[in-house]
Design a protein around this motif. Structure first.
Motif, PDB file in Angstrom:
ATOM      1  N   ILE A  75       0.837  -1.199   0.000  1.00 10.95           N
ATOM      2  CA  ILE A  75       0.000   0.000   0.000  1.00 10.95           C
ATOM      3  C   ILE A  75       0.882   1.265   0.000  1.00 10.95           C
ATOM      4  O   ILE A  75       1.950   1.277   0.597  1.00 10.95           O
ATOM      5  CB  ILE A  75      -0.941  -0.061   1.235  1.00 10.95           C
ATOM      6  CG1 ILE A  75      -1.934   1.081   1.272  1.00 10.95           C
ATOM      7  CG2 ILE A  75      -0.169  -0.124   2.510  1.00 10.95           C
ATOM      8  CD1 ILE A  75      -2.993   0.905   2.375  1.00 10.95           C
ATOM      9  N   LEU A 121       1.992   5.223   0.822  1.00  8.89           N
ATOM     10  CA  LEU A 121       1.947   6.015   2.064  1.00  8.89           C
ATOM     11  C   LEU A 121       0.655   6.822   2.159  1.00  8.89           C
ATOM     12  O   LEU A 121       0.071   6.970   3.231  1.00  8.89           O
ATOM     13  CB  LEU A 121       3.159   6.961   2.139  1.00  8.89           C
ATOM     14  CG  LEU A 121       4.396   6.393   2.833  1.00  8.89           C
ATOM     15  CD1 LEU A 121       5.028   5.281   2.030  1.00  8.89           C
ATOM     16  CD2 LEU A 121       5.420   7.477   3.092  1.00  8.89           C
ATOM     17  N   LYS A 123      -2.292   6.107   0.823  1.00  6.05           N
ATOM     18  CA  LYS A 123      -3.420   5.214   1.145  1.00  6.05           C
ATOM     19  C   LYS A 123      -3.351   4.774   2.605  1.00  6.05           C
ATOM     20  O   LYS A 123      -4.373   4.645   3.274  1.00  6.05           O
ATOM     21  CB  LYS A 123      -3.417   3.993   0.226  1.00  6.05           C
ATOM     22  CG  LYS A 123      -3.997   4.297  -1.124  1.00  6.05           C
ATOM     23  CD  LYS A 123      -4.185   3.021  -1.920  1.00  6.05           C
ATOM     24  CE  LYS A 123      -4.681   3.372  -3.307  1.00  6.05           C
ATOM     25  NZ  LYS A 123      -4.217   2.410  -4.303  1.00  6.05           N
ATOM     26  N   PHE A 124      -2.146   4.514   3.067  1.00  8.84           N
ATOM     27  CA  PHE A 124      -1.968   4.069   4.452  1.00  8.84           C
ATOM     28  C   PHE A 124      -2.452   5.156   5.417  1.00  8.84           C
ATOM     29  O   PHE A 124      -3.187   4.876   6.367  1.00  8.84           O
ATOM     30  CB  PHE A 124      -0.489   3.743   4.712  1.00  8.84           C
ATOM     31  CG  PHE A 124      -0.237   3.128   6.054  1.00  8.84           C
ATOM     32  CD1 PHE A 124      -0.363   1.758   6.233  1.00  8.84           C
ATOM     33  CD2 PHE A 124       0.111   3.909   7.144  1.00  8.84           C
ATOM     34  CE1 PHE A 124      -0.155   1.178   7.492  1.00  8.84           C
ATOM     35  CE2 PHE A 124       0.328   3.350   8.392  1.00  8.84           C
ATOM     36  CZ  PHE A 124       0.204   1.980   8.554  1.00  8.84           C
ATOM     37  N   GLN A 125      -2.047   6.382   5.130  1.00 10.78           N
ATOM     38  CA  GLN A 125      -2.444   7.511   5.978  1.00 10.78           C
ATOM     39  C   GLN A 125      -3.966   7.647   6.016  1.00 10.78           C
ATOM     40  O   GLN A 125      -4.557   7.875   7.054  1.00 10.78           O
ATOM     41  CB  GLN A 125      -1.765   8.797   5.462  1.00 10.78           C
ATOM     42  CG  GLN A 125      -2.401  10.107   5.916  1.00 10.78           C
ATOM     43  CD  GLN A 125      -2.335  10.276   7.433  1.00 10.78           C
ATOM     44  OE1 GLN A 125      -1.622   9.559   8.120  1.00 10.78           O
ATOM     45  NE2 GLN A 125      -3.114  11.211   7.952  1.00 10.78           N
ATOM     46  N   LYS A 179      -6.186   5.281   5.378  1.00  8.05           N
ATOM     47  CA  LYS A 179      -6.819   4.102   5.997  1.00  8.05           C
ATOM     48  C   LYS A 179      -6.726   4.125   7.524  1.00  8.05           C
ATOM     49  O   LYS A 179      -7.658   3.723   8.211  1.00  8.05           O
ATOM     50  CB  LYS A 179      -6.111   2.843   5.461  1.00  8.05           C
ATOM     51  CG  LYS A 179      -6.853   1.565   5.755  1.00  8.05           C
ATOM     52  CD  LYS A 179      -6.250   0.400   4.992  1.00  8.05           C
ATOM     53  CE  LYS A 179      -6.910  -0.895   5.418  1.00  8.05           C
ATOM     54  NZ  LYS A 179      -6.278  -2.062   4.837  1.00  8.05           N
ATOM     55  N   CYS A 237      -7.605   2.264  13.658  1.00 10.59           N
ATOM     56  CA  CYS A 237      -6.536   1.327  14.041  1.00 10.59           C
ATOM     57  C   CYS A 237      -7.097   0.241  14.957  1.00 10.59           C
ATOM     58  O   CYS A 237      -6.767  -0.940  14.808  1.00 10.59           O
ATOM     59  CB  CYS A 237      -5.409   2.067  14.757  1.00 10.59           C
ATOM     60  SG  CYS A 237      -4.598   3.307  13.741  1.00 10.59           S
ATOM     61  N   TRP A 285       2.288   3.314  12.072  1.00  8.20           N
ATOM     62  CA  TRP A 285       3.273   3.917  11.168  1.00  8.20           C
ATOM     63  C   TRP A 285       4.659   3.315  11.390  1.00  8.20           C
ATOM     64  O   TRP A 285       5.379   3.026  10.440  1.00  8.20           O
ATOM     65  CB  TRP A 285       3.349   5.435  11.378  1.00  8.20           C
ATOM     66  CG  TRP A 285       2.416   6.183  10.486  1.00  8.20           C
ATOM     67  CD1 TRP A 285       1.306   6.875  10.856  1.00  8.20           C
ATOM     68  CD2 TRP A 285       2.508   6.310   9.052  1.00  8.20           C
ATOM     69  NE1 TRP A 285       0.699   7.420   9.747  1.00  8.20           N
ATOM     70  CE2 TRP A 285       1.414   7.088   8.631  1.00  8.20           C
ATOM     71  CE3 TRP A 285       3.394   5.822   8.083  1.00  8.20           C
ATOM     72  CZ2 TRP A 285       1.195   7.406   7.292  1.00  8.20           C
ATOM     73  CZ3 TRP A 285       3.178   6.137   6.738  1.00  8.20           C
ATOM     74  CH2 TRP A 285       2.087   6.923   6.361  1.00  8.20           C
ATOM     75  N   PHE A 297       4.705  -0.108   9.887  1.00  6.37           N
ATOM     76  CA  PHE A 297       4.633   0.020   8.428  1.00  6.37           C
ATOM     77  C   PHE A 297       6.001   0.411   7.862  1.00  6.37           C
ATOM     78  O   PHE A 297       6.488  -0.191   6.901  1.00  6.37           O
ATOM     79  CB  PHE A 297       3.590   1.079   8.078  1.00  6.37           C
ATOM     80  CG  PHE A 297       3.434   1.340   6.612  1.00  6.37           C
ATOM     81  CD1 PHE A 297       2.894   0.370   5.778  1.00  6.37           C
ATOM     82  CD2 PHE A 297       3.814   2.560   6.054  1.00  6.37           C
ATOM     83  CE1 PHE A 297       2.741   0.613   4.409  1.00  6.37           C
ATOM     84  CE2 PHE A 297       3.664   2.805   4.696  1.00  6.37           C
ATOM     85  CZ  PHE A 297       3.127   1.839   3.872  1.00  6.37           C
ATOM     86  N   ARG A 326       8.769  -1.607   5.522  1.00  4.97           N
ATOM     87  CA  ARG A 326       8.874  -1.104   4.153  1.00  4.97           C
ATOM     88  C   ARG A 326      10.314  -1.017   3.645  1.00  4.97           C
ATOM     89  O   ARG A 326      10.573  -1.211   2.472  1.00  4.97           O
ATOM     90  CB  ARG A 326       8.228   0.277   4.112  1.00  4.97           C
ATOM     91  CG  ARG A 326       7.833   0.669   2.731  1.00  4.97           C
ATOM     92  CD  ARG A 326       7.036   1.936   2.755  1.00  4.97           C
ATOM     93  NE  ARG A 326       6.839   2.373   1.390  1.00  4.97           N
ATOM     94  CZ  ARG A 326       5.825   2.004   0.643  1.00  4.97           C
ATOM     95  NH1 ARG A 326       4.910   1.204   1.117  1.00  4.97           N
ATOM     96  NH2 ARG A 326       5.725   2.446  -0.597  1.00  4.97           N
ATOM     97  N   PHE A 376       2.819  -5.709   6.575  1.00  7.53           N
ATOM     98  CA  PHE A 376       2.287  -4.902   7.672  1.00  7.53           C
ATOM     99  C   PHE A 376       1.341  -5.721   8.555  1.00  7.53           C
ATOM    100  O   PHE A 376       1.504  -5.773   9.776  1.00  7.53           O
ATOM    101  CB  PHE A 376       1.582  -3.667   7.098  1.00  7.53           C
ATOM    102  CG  PHE A 376       0.874  -2.862   8.133  1.00  7.53           C
ATOM    103  CD1 PHE A 376       1.587  -2.140   9.080  1.00  7.53           C
ATOM    104  CD2 PHE A 376      -0.511  -2.830   8.188  1.00  7.53           C
ATOM    105  CE1 PHE A 376       0.934  -1.405  10.059  1.00  7.53           C
ATOM    106  CE2 PHE A 376      -1.173  -2.098   9.159  1.00  7.53           C
ATOM    107  CZ  PHE A 376      -0.450  -1.383  10.103  1.00  7.53           C
TER     108      PHE A 376
END
Ligand SMILES: [Zn+2]
Length: 301
Positions: A6, A8, A10-12, A14, A21, A82, A85, A89, A281
């Motif tokens: 994913i 960054l 999209k991660f932020q 989501k 979370c 984060w 993740f 990464r 992740f």
């Protein structure tokens, strides 16, 4: 084809709130729906102020993070997410100092503990796996250059055994263990439990590796002559060694004997899942959920 991890952005999006979370952790902790840890009942009520899930049958209360790496954490889950993740990464690892800045974590001590807790969970997860088949093994030395003997007899350097499964000329799963010395007893103690009963070990002929022989565990020493030939005979273990040395130099300056094992576990964990980058992740989160936390005091010993 492997899915890409994913982005960054999209991660932020989501995981922009604590609630998001928590919901994600809930799904990973109870993939088939909530189950009371005491009586297996599947109905609960949620105490929103204390963040507790109460079983509707036996009234047992459990928090989402009880019995996990996140137990009693005061750091928001968003920052944990984060950190995990970003640790997953970067193939070469990421320094805790840069994570501290990126994630706006007040003290270095906090981020240092978080990093080691995650590494502890990674180590525990990989400890269930045993190496099988054809295995390349060799040892490496980490530490500042000192005068006197180099290589196996070097003083003041950390000694680490590296093992990599190989299949069809490709690397499989890898393990690394720090040892006090390279004696038979030490090699056997460090690696015996990491090996299945049916294996062939290839080494450069260092005789203490014979300690791992028994039954269907065979040792095939290949005498490499000069050190320059070693990578040709043991290509994957030497690739691993040069990668971890580069990482430790570049990212983790001056790792001490006390903590080196956890860094080695982190490196192996990522390497062992290199074909599942897009799942990394969730896999690390699951490892963290299935691992009891470790305290600062325990980390320091
Ligand atoms: Zn219950």
């Amino acid at each position: 084809m492997q899915q890409k991890p994913i982005s960054l952005i999209k991660f932020q999006r989501k995981f922009s709130t604590e609630r998001a979370c928590q919901k994600h952790l809930f799904r990973l902790r109870w993939p088939d729906g909530y189950k009371c840890p005491r009586c297996d009942h599947d109905k609960y009520s949620f105490h929103s102020i204390r963040h507790l899930y109460q079983c509707k049958s036996c009234k047992y209360q459990v928090s989402l993070t009880a019995g996990t790496i996140f137990h009693k954490t005061r750091t928001p889950l968003r920052k944990w997410f984060w950190l995990i993740f970003l640790m997953g990464r970067q193939k070469s690892g990421i320094s805790m100092l840069s994570l501290q800045r990126m994630l706006d974590i007040k003290s270095y001590r906090t981020v240092w503990i978080m990093g080691h807790k995650v590494r502890h969970a990674m180590a525990q997860r990989d400890s269930y796996y045993k190496l099988a088949g054809l295995i390349e093994m060799d040892d490496m030395y980490i530490g500042s250059k000192k005068s006197g003997k180099q290589g196996r007899g070097a003083l003041g350097k950390m000694k680490i055994i590296v093992a990599v499964e190989t299949k069809d000329d490709k690397p499989g799963f890898a393990k690394m263990e720090r040892v006090e010395n390279l004696s038979k007893d030490m090699i056997s103690q460090a690696f015996d439990e990491h090996l299945t009963d049916n294996i062939s070990i290839i080494t450069d002929g260092w005789s203490p590796y014979n300690a791992l022989e028994s039954g269907n565990r065979k040792h095939f020493p290949v005498f490499v002559g000069s050190g320059e030939n070693a990578p040709k005979v043991l290509p994957w273990v030497h690739t691993m060694i040069s990668n971890i040395k580069g990482n430790l130099r570049g990212i983790y300056h001056g790792v001490s004997t006390k903590h080196i094992s956890r860094y080695l576990s982190e490196f192996c964990y990522r390497f062992n899942r290199r074909f599942w980058e897009n799942q990394l992740f969730d896999r690390v989160l699951t490892a963290c959920l299935n691992c009891n936390t470790i305290t600062f005091a325990e980390l320091k010993t």
